[in-house]
Design a protein around this motif. Structure first.
Motif, PDB file in Angstrom:
ATOM      1  N   ARG A  24     -12.081  -6.953   6.296  1.00  0.00           N
ATOM      2  CA  ARG A  24     -12.174  -5.622   5.693  1.00  0.00           C
ATOM      3  C   ARG A  24     -11.072  -5.540   4.647  1.00  0.00           C
ATOM      4  O   ARG A  24      -9.911  -5.842   4.952  1.00  0.00           O
ATOM      5  CB  ARG A  24     -11.963  -4.519   6.729  1.00  0.00           C
ATOM      6  CG  ARG A  24     -13.057  -4.380   7.745  1.00  0.00           C
ATOM      7  CD  ARG A  24     -14.348  -3.762   7.186  1.00  0.00           C
ATOM      8  NE  ARG A  24     -15.373  -3.708   8.235  1.00  0.00           N
ATOM      9  CZ  ARG A  24     -16.163  -4.711   8.575  1.00  0.00           C
ATOM     10  NH1 ARG A  24     -16.069  -5.873   7.946  1.00  0.00           N
ATOM     11  NH2 ARG A  24     -17.070  -4.589   9.528  1.00  0.00           N
ATOM     12  N   GLN A  25     -11.433  -5.130   3.442  1.00  0.00           N
ATOM     13  CA  GLN A  25     -10.468  -5.029   2.355  1.00  0.00           C
ATOM     14  C   GLN A  25      -9.966  -3.591   2.219  1.00  0.00           C
ATOM     15  O   GLN A  25     -10.755  -2.651   2.238  1.00  0.00           O
ATOM     16  CB  GLN A  25     -11.112  -5.496   1.044  1.00  0.00           C
ATOM     17  CG  GLN A  25     -11.432  -6.990   1.067  1.00  0.00           C
ATOM     18  CD  GLN A  25     -12.162  -7.465  -0.187  1.00  0.00           C
ATOM     19  OE1 GLN A  25     -13.146  -8.204  -0.073  1.00  0.00           O
ATOM     20  NE2 GLN A  25     -11.702  -7.077  -1.369  1.00  0.00           N
ATOM     21  N   HIS A  26      -8.655  -3.448   2.090  1.00  0.00           N
ATOM     22  CA  HIS A  26      -8.029  -2.133   1.921  1.00  0.00           C
ATOM     23  C   HIS A  26      -7.140  -2.193   0.679  1.00  0.00           C
ATOM     24  O   HIS A  26      -6.413  -3.173   0.483  1.00  0.00           O
ATOM     25  CB  HIS A  26      -7.165  -1.781   3.134  1.00  0.00           C
ATOM     26  CG  HIS A  26      -7.915  -1.855   4.441  1.00  0.00           C
ATOM     27  ND1 HIS A  26      -8.592  -0.793   4.983  1.00  0.00           N
ATOM     28  CD2 HIS A  26      -8.095  -2.896   5.304  1.00  0.00           C
ATOM     29  CE1 HIS A  26      -9.156  -1.160   6.127  1.00  0.00           C
ATOM     30  NE2 HIS A  26      -8.865  -2.443   6.345  1.00  0.00           N
ATOM     31  N   LEU A  27      -7.183  -1.157  -0.131  1.00  0.00           N
ATOM     32  CA  LEU A  27      -6.431  -1.144  -1.391  1.00  0.00           C
ATOM     33  C   LEU A  27      -5.265  -0.162  -1.315  1.00  0.00           C
ATOM     34  O   LEU A  27      -5.448   1.004  -0.939  1.00  0.00           O
ATOM     35  CB  LEU A  27      -7.370  -0.764  -2.547  1.00  0.00           C
ATOM     36  CG  LEU A  27      -8.597  -1.660  -2.723  1.00  0.00           C
ATOM     37  CD1 LEU A  27      -9.502  -1.120  -3.816  1.00  0.00           C
ATOM     38  CD2 LEU A  27      -8.199  -3.105  -3.027  1.00  0.00           C
ATOM     39  N   LEU A  28      -4.089  -0.644  -1.655  1.00  0.00           N
ATOM     40  CA  LEU A  28      -2.893   0.208  -1.686  1.00  0.00           C
ATOM     41  C   LEU A  28      -2.600   0.590  -3.138  1.00  0.00           C
ATOM     42  O   LEU A  28      -2.899  -0.174  -4.061  1.00  0.00           O
ATOM     43  CB  LEU A  28      -1.698  -0.539  -1.090  1.00  0.00           C
ATOM     44  CG  LEU A  28      -1.831  -0.939   0.377  1.00  0.00           C
ATOM     45  CD1 LEU A  28      -0.696  -1.880   0.794  1.00  0.00           C
ATOM     46  CD2 LEU A  28      -1.838   0.296   1.285  1.00  0.00           C
ATOM     47  N   SER A  29      -2.015   1.771  -3.341  1.00  0.00           N
ATOM     48  CA  SER A  29      -1.716   2.252  -4.693  1.00  0.00           C
ATOM     49  C   SER A  29      -0.245   2.644  -4.812  1.00  0.00           C
ATOM     50  O   SER A  29       0.344   3.186  -3.866  1.00  0.00           O
ATOM     51  CB  SER A  29      -2.558   3.491  -5.017  1.00  0.00           C
ATOM     52  OG  SER A  29      -3.925   3.164  -5.020  1.00  0.00           O
ATOM     53  N   TRP A  30       0.307   2.413  -5.984  1.00  0.00           N
ATOM     54  CA  TRP A  30       1.689   2.838  -6.258  1.00  0.00           C
ATOM     55  C   TRP A  30       1.789   4.366  -6.280  1.00  0.00           C
ATOM     56  O   TRP A  30       0.839   5.049  -6.660  1.00  0.00           O
ATOM     57  CB  TRP A  30       2.137   2.315  -7.626  1.00  0.00           C
ATOM     58  CG  TRP A  30       2.277   0.829  -7.703  1.00  0.00           C
ATOM     59  CD1 TRP A  30       1.402  -0.056  -8.287  1.00  0.00           C
ATOM     60  CD2 TRP A  30       3.351   0.025  -7.184  1.00  0.00           C
ATOM     61  NE1 TRP A  30       1.861  -1.347  -8.161  1.00  0.00           N
ATOM     62  CE2 TRP A  30       3.053  -1.319  -7.492  1.00  0.00           C
ATOM     63  CE3 TRP A  30       4.523   0.316  -6.499  1.00  0.00           C
ATOM     64  CZ2 TRP A  30       3.893  -2.376  -7.127  1.00  0.00           C
ATOM     65  CZ3 TRP A  30       5.357  -0.736  -6.128  1.00  0.00           C
ATOM     66  CH2 TRP A  30       5.047  -2.058  -6.438  1.00  0.00           C
ATOM     67  N   PHE A  31       2.936   4.858  -5.873  1.00  0.00           N
ATOM     68  CA  PHE A  31       3.273   6.271  -6.075  1.00  0.00           C
ATOM     69  C   PHE A  31       4.649   6.303  -6.735  1.00  0.00           C
ATOM     70  O   PHE A  31       5.384   5.307  -6.686  1.00  0.00           O
ATOM     71  CB  PHE A  31       3.258   7.048  -4.748  1.00  0.00           C
ATOM     72  CG  PHE A  31       4.132   6.454  -3.672  1.00  0.00           C
ATOM     73  CD1 PHE A  31       5.488   6.766  -3.569  1.00  0.00           C
ATOM     74  CD2 PHE A  31       3.601   5.547  -2.740  1.00  0.00           C
ATOM     75  CE1 PHE A  31       6.298   6.213  -2.580  1.00  0.00           C
ATOM     76  CE2 PHE A  31       4.399   4.979  -1.754  1.00  0.00           C
ATOM     77  CZ  PHE A  31       5.753   5.322  -1.679  1.00  0.00           C
ATOM     78  N   VAL A  32       4.978   7.405  -7.374  1.00  0.00           N
ATOM     79  CA  VAL A  32       6.273   7.501  -8.061  1.00  0.00           C
ATOM     80  C   VAL A  32       7.358   7.716  -7.001  1.00  0.00           C
ATOM     81  O   VAL A  32       7.259   8.635  -6.184  1.00  0.00           O
ATOM     82  CB  VAL A  32       6.266   8.657  -9.088  1.00  0.00           C
ATOM     83  CG1 VAL A  32       7.632   8.787  -9.755  1.00  0.00           C
ATOM     84  CG2 VAL A  32       5.189   8.415 -10.142  1.00  0.00           C
ATOM     85  N   PRO A  33       8.391   6.845  -6.974  1.00  0.00           N
ATOM     86  CA  PRO A  33       9.426   6.982  -5.943  1.00  0.00           C
ATOM     87  C   PRO A  33      10.314   8.197  -6.191  1.00  0.00           C
ATOM     88  O   PRO A  33      10.468   8.642  -7.332  1.00  0.00           O
ATOM     89  CB  PRO A  33      10.244   5.690  -6.096  1.00  0.00           C
ATOM     90  CG  PRO A  33      10.036   5.289  -7.522  1.00  0.00           C
ATOM     91  CD  PRO A  33       8.662   5.735  -7.901  1.00  0.00           C
ATOM     92  N   LYS A  34      10.880   8.700  -5.106  1.00  0.00           N
ATOM     93  CA  LYS A  34      11.895   9.754  -5.265  1.00  0.00           C
ATOM     94  C   LYS A  34      13.133   9.126  -5.887  1.00  0.00           C
ATOM     95  O   LYS A  34      13.386   7.932  -5.720  1.00  0.00           O
ATOM     96  CB  LYS A  34      12.249  10.353  -3.894  1.00  0.00           C
ATOM     97  CG  LYS A  34      11.079  11.024  -3.199  1.00  0.00           C
ATOM     98  CD  LYS A  34      11.527  11.599  -1.855  1.00  0.00           C
ATOM     99  CE  LYS A  34      10.333  12.010  -1.001  1.00  0.00           C
ATOM    100  NZ  LYS A  34       9.654  10.869  -0.350  1.00  0.00           N
ATOM    101  N   LYS A  35      13.917   9.937  -6.567  1.00  0.00           N
ATOM    102  CA  LYS A  35      15.137   9.443  -7.220  1.00  0.00           C
ATOM    103  C   LYS A  35      16.045   8.759  -6.188  1.00  0.00           C
ATOM    104  O   LYS A  35      16.228   9.262  -5.079  1.00  0.00           O
ATOM    105  CB  LYS A  35      15.910  10.611  -7.864  1.00  0.00           C
ATOM    106  CG  LYS A  35      15.159  11.298  -9.018  1.00  0.00           C
ATOM    107  CD  LYS A  35      15.266  10.501 -10.293  1.00  0.00           C
ATOM    108  CE  LYS A  35      14.797  11.217 -11.536  1.00  0.00           C
ATOM    109  NZ  LYS A  35      13.521  11.833 -11.569  1.00  0.00           N
TER     110      LYS A  35
END
Length: 219
Positions: free
Chosen positions: A31-42
């Protein structure tokens, strides 16, 4: 009944998971799962970011696949996820594999001067993220490079040039193209070489991955 292996894919810097759209593993086994970037906290460290990203991994004994900067991230996620295998593609597994220009940037801070405010210029972003000049493929990279946040780009470049991985991962496999312009093969040790593979081979050489990933995962 065959056991299903869950495989989580992490794209490279500024890229979205559509870079994996041509990667197809046999559905009876994976099963393939895709992760996505999010903007990090400072002020977030890469390890803290990895711990946060690891919360999106819902299956034990899974496989993590990371491309380029995503390859660094999945190595940092390993202690939090405890996967059965970590696969890095077009990436590095130790700071000694970083190219000289990145080590130079680390000590001179020259990377702080990069014009990352121009992140909406896709051609420039592609140069950073993929190591390619892309006039012919601009529309393609418009699709793949969707994260245009200046703080995220600055943070990512800083994390790459200052990366220090504490200890090697036992269950790590490194796949690398011998024509990679971002992380030259001359600096890379112990990897599966892909002939004529560039830094963007996950997109342009999807057939190679579809042919070889099932074996690499199951070995």
């Amino acid at each position: 009944m065959t056991d299903i292996t869950h495989v989580y894919f992490m794209p490279g810097m500024a890229a979205n998971p559509s870079i994996f759209k041509h990667i197809r593993l046999p559905k009876d086994r994976y099963r393939q799962h895709l992760l996505s970037w999010f903007v990090p906290k400072k002020g977030t460290t890469l390890s803290e970011y990895a711990e946060e990203m690891a919360q999106q991994v819902e299956h034990e004994n899974c496989v993590l696949v990371g491309v380029s900067f995503g390859g660094l991230l999945v190595q940092e996620m390993e202690p939090f996820v405890k996967p059965k295998k970590v696969i890095v593609v077009s990436s590095v597994k130790h700071e000694s594999e970083l190219p000289k220009r990145m080590l130079f940037a680390k000590y001179t801070k020259v990377h702080k001067l990069l014009p990352t405010g121009l992140v909406n210029n896709v051609e420039l972003l592609a140069k950073y993220a993929f190591g390619e000049t892309v006039p012919k493929r601009l529309a393609l990279y418009e699709e793949y490079l969707s994260i245009r946040d200046k703080y995220y780009i600055d943070w990512s470049i800083d994390q790459i040039v200052n990366w220090k991985h504490k200890s090697p991962i036992d269950n790590l496999v490194h796949i690398h193209g011998d024509k990679d312009a971002v992380f030259p093969i001359a600096n890379i040790s112990e990897c599966i070489r892909v002939k004529n593979g560039t830094h963007t081979m996950i997109i342009h050489r999807a057939k190679w991955f579809n042919d070889h990933l099932p074996t690499i995962i199951s070995e």
